[in-house]
Structures are given as structure tokens and as C-alpha cells.
Design a protein around this motif. Structure first.
Motif, PDB file in Angstrom:
ATOM      1  N   MET A   1      38.233 -22.110  38.276  1.00  0.00           N
ATOM      2  CA  MET A   1      38.965 -23.007  38.929  1.00  0.00           C
ATOM      3  C   MET A   1      38.884 -24.238  38.482  1.00  0.00           C
ATOM      4  O   MET A   1      40.062 -25.193  38.147  1.00  0.00           O
TER       5      MET A   1
ATOM      6  N   LEU B   1      42.157 -26.246  36.708  1.00  0.00           N
ATOM      7  CA  LEU B   1      42.973 -27.643  37.341  1.00  0.00           C
ATOM      8  C   LEU B   1      42.792 -28.459  36.281  1.00  0.00           C
ATOM      9  O   LEU B   1      44.010 -29.326  36.076  1.00  0.00           O
TER      10      LEU B   1
ATOM     11  N   THR C   1      42.088 -17.289  48.777  1.00  0.00           N
ATOM     12  CA  THR C   1      41.159 -18.356  48.995  1.00  0.00           C
ATOM     13  C   THR C   1      41.576 -19.631  48.666  1.00  0.00           C
ATOM     14  O   THR C   1      41.093 -20.680  48.969  1.00  0.00           O
TER      15      THR C   1
ATOM     16  N   LYS D   1      44.333 -20.880  48.077  1.00  0.00           N
ATOM     17  CA  LYS D   1      45.857 -21.171  48.415  1.00  0.00           C
ATOM     18  C   LYS D   1      45.946 -22.594  48.865  1.00  0.00           C
ATOM     19  O   LYS D   1      46.898 -23.523  48.658  1.00  0.00           O
ATOM     20  N   GLY D   2      44.690 -23.398  49.403  1.00  0.00           N
ATOM     21  CA  GLY D   2      44.658 -24.971  49.665  1.00  0.00           C
ATOM     22  C   GLY D   2      45.082 -25.494  48.575  1.00  0.00           C
ATOM     23  O   GLY D   2      45.670 -26.473  48.395  1.00  0.00           O
ATOM     24  N   LYS D   3      44.683 -25.120  47.096  1.00  0.00           N
ATOM     25  CA  LYS D   3      45.073 -25.881  46.013  1.00  0.00           C
ATOM     26  C   LYS D   3      46.531 -25.629  45.660  1.00  0.00           C
ATOM     27  O   LYS D   3      47.097 -26.570  45.080  1.00  0.00           O
TER      28      LYS D   3
ATOM     29  N   ALA E   1      48.586 -28.041  47.558  1.00  0.00           N
ATOM     30  CA  ALA E   1      48.461 -29.309  47.241  1.00  0.00           C
ATOM     31  C   ALA E   1      49.224 -29.702  45.717  1.00  0.00           C
ATOM     32  O   ALA E   1      49.145 -30.629  45.163  1.00  0.00           O
TER      33      ALA E   1
ATOM     34  N   GLN F   1      48.290 -28.243  43.119  1.00  0.00           N
ATOM     35  CA  GLN F   1      47.304 -28.280  41.782  1.00  0.00           C
ATOM     36  C   GLN F   1      47.204 -26.833  41.092  1.00  0.00           C
ATOM     37  O   GLN F   1      46.523 -26.773  40.352  1.00  0.00           O
TER      38      GLN F   1
END
Lengths: 317, 160, 507
Positions: free
Chosen positions: A187, A191, A203, A205-207, A210, A212
Motif C-alpha cells: 500500500m 500510494l 479493507t 476501500k477507504g483509500k 479518498a 488515493q
């Protein structure tokens, strides 16, 4: 000194007498669950919420022991060498087949007895925000123009390598692999744009939300309700369903009565609503098989792994 | 001319690095990885060989610069025998640990090392020694096994 | 922003948050102080308890462990000369001589207050610059990491006062130890001579404990049979009294040292994969380089303790930056914290601070309050801890060794680590007797794997080796490494020219 010897002899005799009763009274003391990767990793996060549920049904504390090192094979060796008395459980995923065929370790899945399959975490093809592609189609086109130039971060010879390799084969493209062991370093690299693609799971998914990261495709039978916009590989014309499958084993020679108790307790624990919740948060679904079903399933998985590893040229002769 | 301590250490490390350097060429190549598993070790080993050689040279030069018959500075007396004995006791402890189990082996170890370092003379001192040995074993066992979820080694001879 | 922080502080001051925070800090201090028990292990121990708590309670407890553990390590480092955690390695260099010299109270409190101030400054950075700092960290690809590690080793090899060459050789030995075992890329066994025992490699922690614990305890045993000189007996009467105002004055009277150590700590914390174990040694090196009297480092001067301890607590702040900004764990401790967050269903990642402000600022607040609690706990516990210095060696040695054995065993739950402990105990003792500095070896051990992995990754990503020099950050770091070596050589030669050579000891 003589009294000390006498006490020692007495203790030994008592211990010897206690032996045959062991299976009936099982479990009488805490049970160790060997997780062959570090705390806080994907596998650890799946077995940690399971441990207290299993504890509830088996009636003794389940103590997680992270036995890490050498692509998880240190833990495999430790589990194989443990006494087959039901006081050592071994948490595995597909790596046990892969590392064996890659020639990393002599330990094989058949050195153990199956207890249960617990979970399946579908793989998601993930792209760096610094890449130009918005969809699989654009990636495929680019990959055909630049064979061997698009970089993929993966643990060589493990699930994160097999998954993109299957895509390579199905789509007729060629990637360049860079060794990144573990999801966290991958990750970090993706990024920053130091790699273009990697295997991840929901897991992350938040990124994606955003902006990213980009999820390009999921290797499940159908789209996941958590991420309905992500197409399946099947929709994209590739017959690939790939998930990391995690289950529990015990060393070979564990008495049948003990295995039956573990099998039953696992079955109850896996059906708890709490477990399903915990798995959902890990981008995973519960995929339970009991000991009788898990055995043949492992055999099949092992045959498939051998074929894949050989086809990809990763198997050691 | 007697070699100095640094030269001896340097020679040992030089020999080790050269031996391993030879070995590193026997390592297999990997598919997908452009440089083999021997690539980085070779860098480290060459670095080590060079620094070892430099240490030897530095030591020899320093010794030549000084007259050899300068008496060595008075060293405080040291109990090297006791150190060796302590290492042996620790080694025995590690051998017995998986055989007798943590609880018994630890009592024996703490008692043995204590008695070696400071031999009790009175009955009372022996009692204190035993109490410390048993106490250490019991307290650490309870704390780690019960509260810190560390399962300590069990003895294959004693199952305890 | 400060409104949110104030709100976070008020929340944390409620009993139901303060209690887990206090418990976490206390357990952290104890775990940090026990040699062999690391912060990682301590945090794993409290992990199951956090399942039943609400997310902020759990994270407060973990933050407490992290902060408390970073400070707790200094107690053992100062009193026993064995770092309680890897992040207290540099604290042994000056803290232990100071304590042996009859001022254990001053050593511990210098460390405690430095931890406090370093942590507070780190916290300030954490809150103000979380975003930009983490963005810089992302620019670090394999090339930059490789160059950074080379710089780190170049810096620490120069620490050795006695001989620069021995410092370099010591680094090489540390690197070699990490090479033995299974290769990190393709899992090929290297230099194992067919032995299963060696193929598992030598895990860092047992090697570290083995080298430090045995080197220290055996050096004490050496002297055990020898009658004490009058001044040694005098020095053995430790002074427990300490003036807090004076200690704080000593720290704040060196604002540049404090600030720079803090910055070093934060930067190392922000970059994933290095952690507190390297930060304290690099800060120590920096303090020595900038000092007007570098030759006095290692004799028990306050600067050494201040640099080490302020940097390792600031490092905690730095690691929290990475996890807050990207959801990427910088070290094993934050990996467990992240695991706990996902178990609670909290999506970590760049949106974390904006989506979960209450939780994010709650963690900031916990971080700040944990430092206050840490000082209180040390104040309450100091009289008891100082008693350690009065325990007879015959009792202390076996008990400390038992704790080291447990620590090594618990790391992996295998006897293998315990055997490694003994092997490197013997090896470390031999090295110390031959006058080799241990710090470069330890840093080589910490960074060895990472150097190799990043080197190979860089080669795998692009086969152009010039990228190490032409990528701006990487090139600058390598230039700094070259300058650092040059500076160390120059300082060393100047020092040698000033002091007449002493006779080299014989075997």
C-alpha cells in the motif's frame, strides 16, 4: 537429594498415568493457535476475532502465538513439530501449498489434519492513483503496448503473485514483478506510485473513496455489495475467481476424539453472528467447511496449486 | 612478534567473510529477480573483508610504531572462570527447559546461578536462595502464562 | 483544529477513557522496562481487552502503551545497562555510566523529562503537520529508502570513539547477521550449511537482548570475585534524590539539542519501516556530531540521555502521523493499532481524520495525556525502581536472565529464539572484550533486511543503477552519507592528534 529424586519420580509417574485420560478430558489447559504471520496483518486480523468465539465453545483460553519468518514457513515448521495433542492449532491459508511447490519448505498440508475452513477474502486488482487507467480495458490496452513494463508489487510465489499471474495468462499480457512482502508495504508503495498495480482486498476501500487508490476488478463470482462499482473479472471476460482461503489445521496424529471436539466447537463459533460481522470488516466472507469437507477441499486446492505453480514456472523441480 | 587482539579479531572476520564469499557464488538464480540471492551478501562480505583487512593493517602499524617491550597497562583482575561457568549454567538451563518444563528448569537455574555467584554458608542463606528461586519461577509463570498470554515451554519429560 | 483538540482532551479526561489510558500507560511503562518484553508484545497483550471497549477507549489504551513503553525502556537502560526496549539502546550509552557513577535518580529523571518534552514537541508536529509530512514520506521509493539506510549506517559507524574501522567492521557484522538465513525475496536459504536451525535466520530481538544483556551481566560477573576498591564502594551508594527543577533546567537549557533530537525522531517515525530502534541512535549520533566535546559522550553526560529519550518519544508521534494520514503502519506497534481499528470496523486511510474527527483528535489527546501520566507513574514508581540498583548481583543476574529468556521465547513462541539469545550472548561478550562498539552492529541488524529488500526492489523496478544518484532525494541522502563519513574521519583524526595514544591491550 534423595527426597528430591523421589518427588521427581512420583511426578513423572503421575504424569504418565494422566496420559490415557487426556483425550476424554480435552481440553484441560489453554490451547495455542499458531499464526505464521505478524500481529496486525491480514491473517492475524481474521483469526484474532475468531479466537474468543472458539474459546467460548471449547471452554479453554485460545492463545494466539505469532510465529513469523521466512514467508510463514517458520510457523509451518513449528506447527508440524508440535505434539499432536490438540493443544496446538495452526492457522493457514493457500500459501501452505504454494511455498511447498516453490521449494521453500518441506512442510506440506498433508503433514496436518484438517479442522475447518473459515473464510474467503476475494482478491481485488488495485491500481496506483498515479496511473492513467480508469478501467481494466484501458490497462489491458496499455499493457499490450508495453509488455513487461507495468510494475506489480507482490510477495513472490505467494497469493499476491499468483493472482496477477492468472490475469496475465488470461489476458495475454506481461507484467514486471517487484517484491513487496505484506499488504502494508504494498500500500505504501502504490500510494507513492512506486508500483503500478497490486493485489489487495476490500479493507482498502477507504483509500479508494479518498481517490488515493483505484479498484479495477474483483475476483469474486459476483459484485460485492460493499463495492458495487467494481466489476468482477468474469464480467470482464476472464474466468478467474480468486480468494485467499483461511482455515485451521492440527498436527497429524492428533486423536480423532480431540479433532471431533475441535471440529464441533469451530462449527459453532463460525456460525456466530459476531464472526460474520468481524469478517465483513475485513473485506471477507465466512466460508465454512467442517473437517470432513475441508480435507478433500484441501486436496483439490493442492492439485490446482501445483498446476498453477508449474504453469507459471515457479515450481521447483 | 605477537599479534595484537585487534589483528586476531580482524583475521577471524577476514577468514569468515572470504569463506562465505566463496559460498555466495554457489547460490541459485531466481526467476523474475534480475540479481540473485548472492548479490547483496557479496556487497556486505566484500565490505567486511576490506574493513577486517584495514583493522589488521592498522593494528600492525600501531604495533610497529611502539616499542614491543612496553609493559601492558595493569589490568584489573577479572574472574573469567566465573564468567565461563555462568555461560555453562545458562546453556544447561536452555537444554533442560524443553525437557523439564519452564517451572522446574527455572527453579534449578536461578538456584544454581545464585549459588555459583555467591555461595551461601548458613542454613538461613540457603533457605533465602531457595525462596528466591521458587519465587522467581512461580511469579513469572503466573504473570506470563495467566495474564500475559505467553504459553511458556512445557517439559517433554515431565509434561509440566 | 484546537477546538477539536480541546474537545478531545475533555473527552479523554472522563473516567471511562482516563482509566484505559492510565492502565495502558502503566502497562506500557512496565513492559518497556522489562528487558525482552517489547512494546509490540505489550500492545498485543492488551489487544484482546480492547475488543470489548469502544474504539476510542481501545486506541487510548494502546496509545498509552506506546508512549509508556517508549519511556519505560529507559529505566532498565539506566539502571542495568540493558535496553528495556530497542528504542532505549542509546540511553544505555550515557544513562548507565551516570547511574553507575552514583546518580541513578538524575539519569532516570533526565530521561523521563526528555521523553516528556520530546513527546510534547512531537505531539505539536503531529497535530500541525500530519498531512504535509506524510505526503513527503510517500515520495520515498526503494531508492530513497536504500540511500537513507546507507546514511543512517554511515552516521552511526562514526559513533565509535576508539576506532572508526572497528565501527565499520561492526556495521558489517550486523549486516552479515541479517544475511544469514532465508533470503527475503525468494526465500532461498543462504549460508545455512544445510541446518534448519540457521535457515530460520537470527531474529533481531533475541540477538539484541543477547548481546546487551549478556555483555552487561557477564562484565559485572567478571568483577564479582574481585574485592571492590574504596571508590567503587562509594559509587555503589546511589543517590536517589534529584531536583526536578534542576533536571528540567538542564534539558531546556539545551533547546537546540532537544529540538533537533525531536526532529530526528519525528522524521524517522514518519518513514515507515525504521522505527524507534534506529531513531534514538541517530539522534545520539547527531548530538555527538554537533557537540563541542564529542569525546565526553559515553561517560555519563546529560546530552546523551536527552538526545536518546526525546527522540524516541517524538518518534511515536511521527509513527502516528503515518498511520493517521495514510492508514499505513510504520512499525509493528502501529500495525497492531491499525489491526485493532479494522477489527472495530474503522476504515483507516487518508479520509480518517476528516471522517472520524472525534476519534482522530481523541488519539492526539490520548497521546498528550499519556505523557503526563507517564511522568506521574515514573514519579510514583521511581523509589521502587531505584531499589534495583541495590539488589545483589547474585540475585539480579539470574532473574534478569530468566526475563530475557522469556522475552526471547515469547517473541516467536519457539525455543529457537532462546538459543539465538545465548549464541549472541557469547558472541556479544567476546566483541565487547575485543573493544568493538555495539551500536553500529545493532543498527546494521535493524536495517540489514530493509537495505537488501529496497536495493533489490529498486533493481527490480528499474534496471538503471544511476537512479540512486539522479533521483533528487536519494542523491542528497547519499551525499549526506559521504559527508558524514568525512566528518567522522576528520573529527577522529583531530581527536587522535590531541590525545596521546595509549598502549593497545593484549589478550
Amino acid at each position: 537429594m534423595r527426597t528430591v529424586l523421589r518427588i521427581l519420580a512420583l511426578a513423572t509417574a503421575l504424569a504418565a498415568m494422566a496420559m490415557p485420560a487426556a483425550a476424554q478430558n480435552y481440553p484441560e489447559r489453554p490451547i495455542k493457535m499458531i499464526v505464521p504471520w505478524a500481529a496486525g496483518g491480514d491473517t492475524d486480523n481474521i483469526f484474532r476475532p475468531f479466537a474468543p468465539l472458539l474459546q467460548k465453545h471449547i471452554g479453554q483460553p485460545i492463545v494466539i502465538a505469532n510465529v513469523t519468518g521466512a514467508s510463514g514457513t517458520v510457523g509451518a515448521r513449528e506447527a508440524k513439530g508440535s505434539p499432536p495433542d490438540g493443544y496446538t492449532l495452526y492457522a493457514v491459508h493457500d500459501y501452505i501449498h504454494l511455498v511447498h511447490y516453490a521449494g521453500v519448505t518441506e512442510v506440506k498440508y498433508s503433514d496436518f489434519e484438517p479442522i475447518c475452513l473459515l473464510s474467503a477474502t476475494p482478491s481485488v486488482l488495485t491500481a496506483s492513483p498515479k496511473t492513467p487507467w480508469k478501467s481494466w480495458a484501458e490497462l489491458a490496452e496499455d499493457a499490450k503496448k508495453r509488455p513487461g513494463q507495468i510494475t506489480v508489487g507482490a510477495t513472490l510465489g505467494s497469493t499476491s503473485h499468483i493472482f496477477p499471474a492468472l490475469i496475465e495468462k488470461a489476458a495475454g499480457v506481461k507484467f514486471k514483478y517487484v517484491s513487496y512482502e505484506g499488504l502494508a508495504p504494498r500500500m505504501n508503495a502504490i500510494l507513492g506510485g512506486h508500483i503500478d498495480l497490486t493485489d489487495s482486498n476490500l479493507t482498502q476501500k477507504g483509500k479508494v473513496d479518498a481517490g488515493q487508490l483505484k479498484f479495477l476488478a474483483i475476483a469474486a463470482e459476483k459484485r460485492d455489495p460493499e463495492a458495487p462499482d467494481v466489476p468482477t473479472l468474469k464480467e470482464l471476460g476472464m474466468d478467474i475467481v480468486y480468494a485467499v482461503l483461511r482455515g485451521l489445521l492440527v498436527p497429524k496424529g492428533t486423536p480423532a476424539a480431540v479433532r471431533a471436539k475441535l471440529d464441533e466447537a469451530c462449527g459453532k463459533a463460525a456460525k456466530e453472528a459476531e464472526f460474520a460481522d468481524a469478517m465483513k470488516k475485513q473485506g471477507t466472507r465466512v466460508s465454512y467447511l467442517n473437517a470432513a469437507e475441508y480435507g478433500p477441499f484441501l486436496d483439490k486446492l493442492d492439485r490446482e496449486s501445483k498446476v498453477i505453480m508449474t504453469e507459471l514456472g515457479l515450481a521447483k523441480q | 612478534m605477537r599479534l595484537g587482539r585487534d589483528s586476531v579479531a580482524g583475521l577471524i572476520f577476514l577468514a569468515v567473510s572470504l569463506a562465505l564469499l566463496v559460498q555466495s557464488f554457489g547460490l541459485p538464480q531466481l526467476p523474475l529477480v534480475p540479481v540473485g540471492p548472492g548479490f547483496y551478501p557479496r556487497i556486505v562480505l566484500i565490505f567486511m573483508a576490506v574493513t577486517s583487512a584495514a583493522l589488521i593493517v592498522q593494528d600492525l602499524l600501531a604495533r610497529r610504531a611502539e616499542p614491543a617491550d612496553v609493559p601492558a597497562p595493569a589490568q584489573p583482575q577479572r574472574a573469567y572462570g566465573l564468567v565461563a561457568l555462568a555461560f555453562v549454567i545458562v546453556a544447561l538451563y536452555l537444554v533442560l527447559l524443553p525437557l523439564l518444563g519452564y517451572r522446574i528448569a527455572t527453579v534449578l537455574f536461578v538456584a544454581a546461578l545464585q549459588a555459583t555467584l555467591e555461595r551461601p554458608t548458613t542454613w538461613r542463606q540457603w533457605a533465602v536462595l531457595a525462596a528466591i528461586a521458587i519465587g522467581t519461577s512461580a511469579v513469572t509463570y503466573l504473570v506470563f502464562e495467566r495474564y500475559l498470554t505467553v504459553l511458556l515451554p512445557r517439559g517433554s519429560w515431565t509434561d509440566w | 483544529m484546537f477546538e477539536l483538540l480541546g474537545h478531545g482532551l475533555l473527552t479523554l479526561l472522563q473516567w471511562n477513557y482516563l482509566v484505559p489510558l492510565f492502565a495502558g500507560t502503566l502497562i506500557g511503562v512496565i513492559g518497556g522496562a522489562l528487558p525482552g518484553v517489547t512494546i509490540t508484545m505489550t500492545i498485543i497483550v492488551i489487544l484482546p481487552f480492547t475488543y470489548g471497549l469502544d474504539p476510542l477507549q481501545g486506541l487510548a489504551a494502546m496509545t498509552g502503551v506506546y508512549v509508556g513503553g517508549s519511556a519505560g525502556g529507559l529505566v532498565t537502560a539506566c539502571l542495568l545497562g540493558i535496553p528495556g526496549t530497542p528504542s532505549a539502546i542509546a540511553a544505555t550509552f550515557d544513562g548507565f555510566p551516570m547511574a553507575r557513577g552514583g546518580a541513578p535518580g538524575r539519569a532516570i529523571w533526565l530521561g523521563a523529562w526528555s521523553s516528556f518534552f520530546g513527546g510534547m514537541l512531537g505531539g505539536l508536529f503531529l497535530i500541525l503537520v500530519t498531512g504535509p509530512l506524510a505526503a513527503i514520506a510517500l515520495q520515498f521509493g526503494p531508492w530513497e529508502y536504500f540511500s537513507l539506510f546507507v546514511l543512517a549506517m554511515a552516521m552511526v559507524a562514526g559513533l565509535a570513539e576508539s576506532s572508526f574501522i572497528k565501527g565499520l567492521l561492526s556495521t558489517a557484522i550486523g549486516l552479515l547477521i541479517t544475511v544469514i538465513g532465508t533470503d527475503p525475496i525468494g526465500s532461498v536459504p543462504r549460508f545455512t550449511f544445510g541446518s534448519e536451525f540457521i535457515s530460520g535466520g537470527f531474529p533481531f530481538l533475541p540477538v539484541l537482548i543477547g548481546i546487551f544483556a549478556f555483555a552487561q551481566i557477564m562484565s559485572d560477573i567478571e568483577k564479582a570475585g574481585v574485592p571492590k576498591t574504596p571508590e567503587a564502594v562509594l559509587a555503589a551508594q546511589p543517590s536517589l534524590r534529584v531536583s526536578h527543577l534542576k533536571v528540567i533546567g538542564e534539558i531546556l537549557g539545551r533547546p537546540f539539542l532537544l529540538l533537533w533530537s525531536t526532529v530526528v525522531g519525528i522524521l524517522i517515525g514518519v518513514l515507515p519501516a525504521i522505527g524507534g530502534s534506529a531513531a534514538n541512535m541517530l539522534a545520539y549520533d547527531q548530538a555527538k556530531k554537533f557537540s563541542r566535546h564529542p569525546e565526553r559522550f559515553g561517560t555519563g553526560i546529560p546530552e546523551g540521555i536527552i538526545a536518546s529519550e526525546s527522540s524516541n518519544n517524538a518518534n511515536v508521534g511521527g509513527s502516528l502521523v503515518t498511520i493517521m494520514a495514510f492508514g499505513i503502519p510504520g512499525d509493528a506497534v502501529t500495525a497492531v493499532m491499525l489491526g485493532a481499528m479494522t477489527i472495530h470496523g474503522i476504515q483507516s486511510g487518508p479520509l480518517f481524520v476528516s471522517q472520524q474527527p472525534a476519534l482522530a483528535y481523541g488519539i492526539y489527546a490520548a497521546y498528550i495525556l499519556a505523557h503526563l501520566l507517564m511522568v506521574l507513574i515514573l514519579a510514583a514508581g521511581a523509589p521502587f525502581m531505584l531499589q534495583i540498583t541495590r539488589v545483589r548481583l547474585a540475585v539480579l543476574a539470574p532473574v534478569v536472565l530468566v526475563l530475557c529468556v522469556i522475552g526471547a521465547y515469547a517473541l516467536n513462541n519457539t525455543m529457537q529464539s532462546v538459543y539465538v539469545l545465548l549464541i549472541f550472548g557469547v558472541f556479544g561478550y567476546a566483541l565487547v572484550r575485543c573493544g568493538f562498539p555495539l551500536a553500529p552492529l545493532i543498527l546494521g541488524l535493524i536495517l540489514g533486511d530493509q537495505i537488501e529488500i529496497n536495493l533489490i526492489r529498486a533493481i527490480m523496478t528499474d534496471d538503471n543503477p544511476l537512479l540512486f544518484f539522479t533521483r533528487p532525494i536519494s542523491g542528497a541522502l547519499l551525499l549526506c552519507a559521504a559527508l558524514s563519513v568525512a566528518l567522522a574521519v576528520w573529527q577522529h583524526m583531530r581527536h587522535q592528534a590531541r590525545t596521546p595514544r595509549e598502549g593497545a591491550p593484549e589478550f
